[in-house]
Design a protein around this motif. Sequence first.
Motif, PDB file in Angstrom:
ATOM      1  N   ALA A 163      17.256   9.089   9.599  1.00 19.00           N
ATOM      2  CA  ALA A 163      17.113   7.776   9.236  1.00 19.00           C
ATOM      3  C   ALA A 163      16.048   7.327  10.345  1.00 19.00           C
ATOM      4  O   ALA A 163      15.063   6.196  10.042  1.00 19.00           O
ATOM      5  N   LEU A 164      15.949   7.691  11.441  1.00 17.42           N
ATOM      6  CA  LEU A 164      14.932   7.258  12.408  1.00 17.42           C
ATOM      7  C   LEU A 164      13.521   7.604  12.226  1.00 17.42           C
ATOM      8  O   LEU A 164      12.637   6.573  12.261  1.00 17.42           O
ATOM      9  N   VAL A 165      13.269   9.031  11.758  1.00 19.88           N
ATOM     10  CA  VAL A 165      12.235   9.203  11.202  1.00 19.88           C
ATOM     11  C   VAL A 165      11.632   8.945   9.918  1.00 19.88           C
ATOM     12  O   VAL A 165      10.369   8.229   9.877  1.00 19.88           O
ATOM     13  N   GLY A 166      12.238   8.535   9.066  1.00 14.95           N
ATOM     14  CA  GLY A 166      12.143   7.904   7.783  1.00 14.95           C
ATOM     15  C   GLY A 166      11.788   6.613   7.803  1.00 14.95           C
ATOM     16  O   GLY A 166      10.549   6.064   7.263  1.00 14.95           O
ATOM     17  N   ALA A 167      12.566   5.751   8.809  1.00 16.93           N
ATOM     18  CA  ALA A 167      12.190   4.293   8.693  1.00 16.93           C
ATOM     19  C   ALA A 167      11.045   4.280   9.445  1.00 16.93           C
ATOM     20  O   ALA A 167       9.981   3.287   9.257  1.00 16.93           O
ATOM     21  N   THR A 168      10.621   4.936  10.487  1.00 18.37           N
ATOM     22  CA  THR A 168       9.408   4.811  11.052  1.00 18.37           C
ATOM     23  C   THR A 168       8.028   5.319  10.312  1.00 18.37           C
ATOM     24  O   THR A 168       7.078   4.412  10.197  1.00 18.37           O
ATOM     25  N   ALA A 169       8.242   6.374   9.637  1.00 14.10           N
ATOM     26  CA  ALA A 169       7.293   6.618   8.467  1.00 14.10           C
ATOM     27  C   ALA A 169       7.199   5.618   7.560  1.00 14.10           C
ATOM     28  O   ALA A 169       6.164   5.502   7.166  1.00 14.10           O
ATOM     29  N   SER A 170       8.189   4.963   7.040  1.00 10.97           N
ATOM     30  CA  SER A 170       8.052   4.060   5.989  1.00 10.97           C
ATOM     31  C   SER A 170       7.383   2.820   6.442  1.00 10.97           C
ATOM     32  O   SER A 170       6.457   2.151   5.813  1.00 10.97           O
ATOM     33  N   ALA A 171       7.758   2.239   7.565  1.00  8.94           N
ATOM     34  CA  ALA A 171       6.953   1.150   8.203  1.00  8.94           C
ATOM     35  C   ALA A 171       5.400   1.700   8.317  1.00  8.94           C
ATOM     36  O   ALA A 171       4.637   0.558   8.023  1.00  8.94           O
ATOM     37  N   LEU A 172       5.099   2.621   8.886  1.00  6.49           N
ATOM     38  CA  LEU A 172       3.747   2.849   9.509  1.00  6.49           C
ATOM     39  C   LEU A 172       2.943   3.166   8.198  1.00  6.49           C
ATOM     40  O   LEU A 172       1.951   2.564   8.091  1.00  6.49           O
ATOM     41  N   ALA A 173       3.727   3.964   7.042  1.00  4.61           N
ATOM     42  CA  ALA A 173       2.771   4.265   5.843  1.00  4.61           C
ATOM     43  C   ALA A 173       2.626   2.627   5.190  1.00  4.61           C
ATOM     44  O   ALA A 173       1.454   2.508   4.418  1.00  4.61           O
ATOM     45  N   LYS A 174       3.718   1.787   5.155  1.00  2.32           N
ATOM     46  CA  LYS A 174       3.382   0.489   4.695  1.00  2.32           C
ATOM     47  C   LYS A 174       2.168  -0.132   5.165  1.00  2.32           C
ATOM     48  O   LYS A 174       1.713  -1.001   4.490  1.00  2.32           O
ATOM     49  N   VAL A 175       2.137  -0.139   6.523  1.00  3.16           N
ATOM     50  CA  VAL A 175       0.889  -0.966   7.171  1.00  3.16           C
ATOM     51  C   VAL A 175      -0.222  -0.455   6.589  1.00  3.16           C
ATOM     52  O   VAL A 175      -1.196  -0.999   6.274  1.00  3.16           O
TER      53      VAL A 175
ATOM     54  N   LEU B 285      -0.777   1.100   3.602  1.00  2.00           N
ATOM     55  CA  LEU B 285      -0.836   0.767   2.461  1.00  2.00           C
ATOM     56  C   LEU B 285      -1.662  -0.615   2.075  1.00  2.00           C
ATOM     57  O   LEU B 285      -2.400  -0.932   1.359  1.00  2.00           O
ATOM     58  N   ASP B 286      -0.916  -1.561   2.862  1.00  3.99           N
ATOM     59  CA  ASP B 286      -1.575  -2.969   3.009  1.00  3.99           C
ATOM     60  C   ASP B 286      -2.982  -3.051   3.348  1.00  3.99           C
ATOM     61  O   ASP B 286      -3.615  -3.686   2.837  1.00  3.99           O
ATOM     62  N   ALA B 287      -3.258  -2.152   4.410  1.00  5.36           N
ATOM     63  CA  ALA B 287      -4.596  -2.126   4.904  1.00  5.36           C
ATOM     64  C   ALA B 287      -5.653  -1.714   3.655  1.00  5.36           C
ATOM     65  O   ALA B 287      -6.656  -2.027   3.357  1.00  5.36           O
ATOM     66  N   VAL B 288      -5.074  -0.653   3.215  1.00  3.19           N
ATOM     67  CA  VAL B 288      -5.994  -0.033   2.054  1.00  3.19           C
ATOM     68  C   VAL B 288      -6.241  -1.124   0.841  1.00  3.19           C
ATOM     69  O   VAL B 288      -7.177  -1.213   0.331  1.00  3.19           O
ATOM     70  N   VAL B 289      -5.071  -1.828   0.339  1.00  6.70           N
ATOM     71  CA  VAL B 289      -5.223  -2.686  -0.767  1.00  6.70           C
ATOM     72  C   VAL B 289      -6.293  -3.870  -0.120  1.00  6.70           C
ATOM     73  O   VAL B 289      -6.931  -4.349  -0.867  1.00  6.70           O
ATOM     74  N   GLN B 290      -6.081  -4.401   0.958  1.00  6.45           N
ATOM     75  CA  GLN B 290      -6.657  -5.237   1.656  1.00  6.45           C
ATOM     76  C   GLN B 290      -8.437  -4.878   1.551  1.00  6.45           C
ATOM     77  O   GLN B 290      -9.313  -5.742   1.383  1.00  6.45           O
ATOM     78  N   HIS B 291      -8.732  -3.649   1.801  1.00  3.73           N
ATOM     79  CA  HIS B 291     -10.056  -3.240   2.185  1.00  3.73           C
ATOM     80  C   HIS B 291     -10.748  -2.695   0.818  1.00  3.73           C
ATOM     81  O   HIS B 291     -11.905  -2.595   0.609  1.00  3.73           O
ATOM     82  N   ARG B 292      -9.864  -2.069   0.019  1.00  2.84           N
ATOM     83  CA  ARG B 292     -10.496  -1.323  -1.150  1.00  2.84           C
ATOM     84  C   ARG B 292     -10.340  -2.139  -2.380  1.00  2.84           C
ATOM     85  O   ARG B 292     -10.957  -1.476  -3.435  1.00  2.84           O
ATOM     86  N   MET B 293      -9.727  -2.990  -2.714  1.00  8.91           N
ATOM     87  CA  MET B 293      -9.573  -3.853  -3.628  1.00  8.91           C
ATOM     88  C   MET B 293     -10.240  -5.186  -3.845  1.00  8.91           C
ATOM     89  O   MET B 293     -10.321  -5.911  -2.622  1.00  8.91           O
ATOM     90  N   PRO B 294     -10.962  -5.658  -4.721  1.00  6.33           N
ATOM     91  CA  PRO B 294     -11.685  -6.939  -4.864  1.00  6.33           C
ATOM     92  C   PRO B 294     -10.744  -7.885  -4.669  1.00  6.33           C
ATOM     93  O   PRO B 294      -9.586  -7.911  -5.130  1.00  6.33           O
ATOM     94  N   GLU B 295     -11.275  -8.902  -4.008  1.00 10.10           N
ATOM     95  CA  GLU B 295     -10.326 -10.088  -3.579  1.00 10.10           C
ATOM     96  C   GLU B 295      -9.912 -10.760  -4.759  1.00 10.10           C
ATOM     97  O   GLU B 295      -8.640 -11.167  -4.938  1.00 10.10           O
ATOM     98  N   ALA B 296     -10.454 -10.830  -6.186  1.00 10.32           N
ATOM     99  CA  ALA B 296      -9.835 -11.274  -7.347  1.00 10.32           C
ATOM    100  C   ALA B 296      -8.604 -10.553  -7.773  1.00 10.32           C
ATOM    101  O   ALA B 296      -7.865 -11.156  -8.737  1.00 10.32           O
ATOM    102  N   SER B 297      -8.362  -9.212  -7.213  1.00 10.21           N
ATOM    103  CA  SER B 297      -7.418  -8.475  -7.693  1.00 10.21           C
ATOM    104  C   SER B 297      -6.526  -8.192  -6.568  1.00 10.21           C
ATOM    105  O   SER B 297      -5.606  -7.283  -7.001  1.00 10.21           O
ATOM    106  N   ARG B 298      -6.400  -8.664  -5.556  1.00 14.81           N
ATOM    107  CA  ARG B 298      -5.658  -8.100  -4.324  1.00 14.81           C
ATOM    108  C   ARG B 298      -4.160  -8.561  -4.743  1.00 14.81           C
ATOM    109  O   ARG B 298      -3.317  -7.899  -4.289  1.00 14.81           O
ATOM    110  N   ALA B 299      -4.040  -9.798  -5.225  1.00 13.75           N
ATOM    111  CA  ALA B 299      -2.427 -10.632  -5.200  1.00 13.75           C
ATOM    112  C   ALA B 299      -1.884  -9.312  -6.326  1.00 13.75           C
ATOM    113  O   ALA B 299      -0.768  -8.978  -6.233  1.00 13.75           O
TER     114      ALA B 299
END
Length: 233
Positions: free
Chosen positions: A131-143, A145-159
Amino acid sequence: MRIPGWVERTEGEIPTSISAHPRQPRRVPLNPHVVVALWGNGGIRLLTGFLTLFAAFVIKQSTQHEPVMQLVLLGLVGGAAGVGSFLGNGIGSKMHFGKPDRVIIACLGGTLAVAVCAALLAGLPLAVVVALVGATASALAKVCLDAVVQHRMPEASRASAFGRSETILQLSWVFGGAVGVLLPPVYRIGFTVIAAVLALVLAQTIAVERGGTLLPRLPRRPAPATAQARSRS
């Protein structure tokens, strides 16, 4: 009730899709790095969803007629998950990751490692560690993912990309929870099955990161524009 599509679409937004298709000229394919991030995050969400329901059933089975003990044991697992989520978000907000794909794959590999340990050394202490490792990895991987979407997707398609990614992650969590409900409440069996599933997801994530796939029906990375022009000519 049906809600018209324009209600959930902002003006000028271009919807996304898993793959580009000539018959869908108004859709933007998800960037390959986003697809890698979705596979990795989806695998980790499988584990967290599985553990949430599986641990509850195992604890209830092993401590029948002891409601106070059930509450304490569930509190240990839930507390470990809460601490892990806090750590993951804290680390993700303070560090700069030059290669988020590698970070996500490392997070998924770490969850696989603790799941294998929990299958070999069955018991509540290992469930708390998972539970400890899984929650840590989940939060870190989600950060990541959000960064990849923000930087790799065009602005018109980010939402659209954020909405599609959240849907995939929620479905992954639900699927993991369903696995935890269907399996017998035995630590060794449950963690063995989820470790096998995580191993497959990790292999698929690495394959997608390298430009391939283990699933023949899934599309590979979109070819460069020059190659597509040559094939059409």
